[in-house]
Design a protein around this motif. Structure first.
Motif, PDB file in Angstrom:
ATOM      1  N   VAL A 301     -39.111 -32.251  -0.728  1.00  0.00           N
ATOM      2  CA  VAL A 301     -38.642 -33.388   0.049  1.00  0.00           C
ATOM      3  C   VAL A 301     -37.291 -33.032   0.639  1.00  0.00           C
ATOM      4  CG1 VAL A 301     -37.960 -35.807  -0.057  1.00  0.00           C
ATOM      5  CG2 VAL A 301     -39.902 -35.015  -1.413  1.00  0.00           C
ATOM      6  N   PHE A 302     -37.165 -33.160   1.936  1.00  0.00           N
ATOM      7  CA  PHE A 302     -35.924 -32.825   2.623  1.00  0.00           C
ATOM      8  C   PHE A 302     -34.867 -33.882   2.314  1.00  0.00           C
ATOM      9  CE2 PHE A 302     -32.898 -33.084   6.059  1.00  0.00           C
ATOM     10  CZ  PHE A 302     -32.664 -31.771   6.428  1.00  0.00           C
ATOM     11  N   ILE A 303     -33.702 -33.412   1.822  1.00  0.00           N
ATOM     12  CA  ILE A 303     -32.552 -34.295   1.659  1.00  0.00           C
ATOM     13  C   ILE A 303     -31.505 -33.965   2.710  1.00  0.00           C
ATOM     14  CG2 ILE A 303     -30.685 -34.993   0.130  1.00  0.00           C
ATOM     15  CD1 ILE A 303     -32.504 -34.475  -2.223  1.00  0.00           C
ATOM     16  N   SER A 304     -31.178 -32.680   2.817  1.00  0.00           N
ATOM     17  CA  SER A 304     -30.234 -32.218   3.830  1.00  0.00           C
ATOM     18  C   SER A 304     -30.592 -30.780   4.175  1.00  0.00           C
ATOM     19  CB  SER A 304     -28.797 -32.315   3.309  1.00  0.00           C
ATOM     20  OG  SER A 304     -28.544 -31.288   2.358  1.00  0.00           O
ATOM     21  N   GLU A 305     -29.816 -30.188   5.069  1.00  0.00           N
ATOM     22  CA  GLU A 305     -30.066 -28.800   5.458  1.00  0.00           C
ATOM     23  C   GLU A 305     -29.914 -27.845   4.278  1.00  0.00           C
ATOM     24  OE1 GLU A 305     -31.211 -27.591   8.153  1.00  0.00           O
ATOM     25  OE2 GLU A 305     -31.147 -29.350   9.452  1.00  0.00           O
ATOM     26  N   THR A 306     -29.174 -28.231   3.261  1.00  0.00           N
ATOM     27  CA  THR A 306     -28.918 -27.333   2.136  1.00  0.00           C
ATOM     28  C   THR A 306     -29.409 -27.868   0.802  1.00  0.00           C
ATOM     29  OG1 THR A 306     -26.700 -28.296   1.917  1.00  0.00           O
ATOM     30  CG2 THR A 306     -26.905 -26.287   3.231  1.00  0.00           C
ATOM     31  N   LEU A 307     -30.160 -28.974   0.805  1.00  0.00           N
ATOM     32  CA  LEU A 307     -30.588 -29.561  -0.461  1.00  0.00           C
ATOM     33  C   LEU A 307     -31.967 -30.183  -0.306  1.00  0.00           C
ATOM     34  CD1 LEU A 307     -29.339 -29.940  -3.321  1.00  0.00           C
ATOM     35  CD2 LEU A 307     -28.724 -32.267  -2.610  1.00  0.00           C
ATOM     36  N   GLN A 308     -32.852 -29.847  -1.245  1.00  0.00           N
ATOM     37  CA  GLN A 308     -34.189 -30.415  -1.277  1.00  0.00           C
ATOM     38  C   GLN A 308     -34.420 -31.110  -2.621  1.00  0.00           C
ATOM     39  OE1 GLN A 308     -33.775 -27.171   0.148  1.00  0.00           O
ATOM     40  NE2 GLN A 308     -33.804 -28.298   2.073  1.00  0.00           N
ATOM     41  N   ALA A 309     -35.487 -31.876  -2.684  1.00  0.00           N
ATOM     42  CA  ALA A 309     -35.878 -32.541  -3.925  1.00  0.00           C
ATOM     43  C   ALA A 309     -37.396 -32.495  -4.018  1.00  0.00           C
ATOM     44  CB  ALA A 309     -35.373 -33.979  -3.952  1.00  0.00           C
ATOM     45  N   GLY A 310     -37.905 -32.987  -5.145  1.00  0.00           N
ATOM     46  CA  GLY A 310     -39.343 -33.114  -5.278  1.00  0.00           C
ATOM     47  C   GLY A 310     -40.096 -31.821  -5.486  1.00  0.00           C
ATOM     48  N   SER A 406     -36.372 -30.269  -9.314  1.00  0.00           N
ATOM     49  CA  SER A 406     -35.336 -30.725  -8.384  1.00  0.00           C
ATOM     50  C   SER A 406     -35.586 -32.171  -7.978  1.00  0.00           C
ATOM     51  CB  SER A 406     -35.296 -29.837  -7.135  1.00  0.00           C
ATOM     52  OG  SER A 406     -36.501 -29.949  -6.402  1.00  0.00           O
ATOM     53  N   GLY A 407     -34.493 -32.925  -7.880  1.00  0.00           N
ATOM     54  CA  GLY A 407     -34.588 -34.320  -7.478  1.00  0.00           C
ATOM     55  C   GLY A 407     -35.333 -35.163  -8.480  1.00  0.00           C
ATOM     56  N   THR A 408     -34.997 -35.020  -9.738  1.00  0.00           N
ATOM     57  CA  THR A 408     -35.692 -35.724 -10.811  1.00  0.00           C
ATOM     58  C   THR A 408     -34.690 -36.514 -11.638  1.00  0.00           C
ATOM     59  OG1 THR A 408     -37.263 -35.417 -12.633  1.00  0.00           O
ATOM     60  CG2 THR A 408     -35.519 -33.781 -12.415  1.00  0.00           C
TER      61      THR A 408
END
Length: 433
Positions: A301-310, A406-408
């Motif tokens: 899941v896109f959060i920002s250009e430098t950070l993902q989740a999911g 990530s993103g949990t």
């Protein structure tokens, strides 16, 4: 070949041999314009160029595409196109160019899991694009957008149905999407939206958000608009709900396992993971044999250009040798345990990792486990975790395993890492190769 040459010669000399002036050629009937050209002209007034700029600096932060979904002037686009505005509303702003007019736009709703966002422009429109049900596989589609900010373009391609092995649906579109087309519509020949341009892998392998998911966001958002200052909280809430639905139950009993030498280890925790294996035979320079087994989700899941989740991944590396002594193997084993894990994210987006290491005794194994966790600064209640384990006491054979989430949420980290360790075991002697 002779007949063709003679025919060409006769055609060439015929006008010279004719008596009197040559007759005027018959007019060629005008062909109807191609479907793509007619569609382009029809939809042009409903397509917008979206630009995100840093407030005060005027520097262009990114360009994408949007399309009109209500006569009140609401536009749909991708979340990743306008994400800086959501995360840092004081530092970034969005403008849209629609019908030759540039206007400020306000983000009023997001679906971060589907990578969608709804914008409000305050400019009523004479028409809006409508959504279509999924067509038959092989249906011709037309994707529109601003590829690399070179101007509005139309790309023909094919609807190939939904991708398999995905947590959330994505349409496989055979067409050449390019950066800048993100957020644009992919439509049928009658101009109805089947999907929203979202990603590409090149070579005409591209992906769309299904139109049904986009329609759901539009309907929900227009029925109950949200204040702009709630959007970051909405992103965090959506990710926590995603975590509860998909991640919290990972590795719950019964856990699928794979045998790696004298060990059993957890594998494919859910149908939407893909797994693969590899082996590296020993060489004089690297005398330790390695057998690898890895599984990961195909989505993030896109959060920002430098950070993902999911995203979740697990991997195991079996190391063993009969070519070197225990001391040299121990050094190679220790190096494998200390290898870095790659992570993105800036200091403004996430805290530093905090790590704890301890030995854990299982019924059949003793493992050394290191758990590192960091917090997402802008998304309350969400974390990223990496755990590495190494079996102990195996002489010149050992298993190093990694689990990354990530993103949990922190309760999910606790539950899933515990289940992961519990699933590591020594294989029964009769099963060991």
């Amino acid at each position: 070949m002779l007949r063709i040459a003679l025919l060409g010669a006769l055609v060439a000399v015929a006008p010279l041999a004719a008596q009197g002036p040559a007759p005027a050629p018959a007019p060629v009937p005008a062909e109807p314009p191609p479907a793509a050209a007619a569609l382009f002209r029809r939809l042009l007034p409903l397509l917008a160029r979206i630009e995100v700029t840093a407030s005060g600096a005027g520097a262009k932060g990114g360009v994408g595409t949007g399309f009109v979904v209500s006569t009140a002037g609401h536009l749909l686009t991708n979340f990743h196109v306008i994400s800086p505005v959501v995360h840092q509303p004081a530092a970034f702003r969005a403008t849209v160019t629609l019908g030759g007019e540039v206007r400020a736009a306000r983000v009023i709703a997001v679906d971060v899991i589907q990578d969608l966002a709804l914008l409000e422009t305050g400019a009523p429109q004479p028409a809006a694009l409508a959504f279509a049900p999924p067509p038959e596989q092989g249906t011709r589609l037309y994707a529109l957008g601003h590829p690399r900010d070179l101007g509005l373009s139309i790309v023909e391609g094919t609807y190939n149905g939904l991708l398999a092995d995905r947590i959330y649906p994505k349409v496989h579109f055979t067409g050449a999407l390019n950066p800048g087309m993100s957020g644009g519509p992919a439509v049928t020949a009658d101009g109805r939206v089947v999907g929203v341009n979202v990603a590409t892998q090149g070579n005409e392998v591209s992906f769309l958000v299904p139109g049904a998911r986009a329609a759901e966001l539009v309907t929900r958002a227009l029925a109950a608009p949200r204040p702009a200052d709630s959007l970051a909280a909405d992103v965090a809430a959506q990710l926590r709900a995603f975590d509860a639905e998909h991640f919290a139950t990972l590795l719950a009993a019964p856990v699928a396992t794979v045998q790696l030498g004298p060990f059993r280890a957890p594998t494919r925790p859910a149908p939407w993971f893909r797994c693969w294996g590899d082996a590296r035979e020993p060489t004089p320079q690297a005398p330790v044999r390695q057998v690898q087994h890895s599984c990961s989700t195909e989505d993030d899941v896109f959060i920002s250009e430098t950070l993902q989740a999911g995203a979740v991944s697990l991997s195991h590396t079996l190391l063993g040798t009969d070519r070197v002594g225990a001391l040299r193997f121990s050094a190679a084993y220790e190096q494998a345990f200390k290898a870095d894990l790659p992570f993105d994210g800036t200091a403004e987006e996430a805290t530093r990792f905090r790590c704890t290491t301890r030995n854990v005794r299982q019924a059949t194994l003793v493992v050394r486990a290191q758990l590192c966790v960091r917090r997402y600064r802008r998304l309350p209640g969400l974390y990223e975790a990496a755990m590495r384990t190494a079996t102990l006491g195996g002489g010149r054979t050992g298993l190093v395993s990694d689990l990354v989430l990530s993103g949990t949420t922190f309760p999910t980290i606790q539950r899933v890492t515990q289940r992961f360790i519990e699933a590591l075991a020594a294989a029964p002697a009769s099963a060991a190769p």
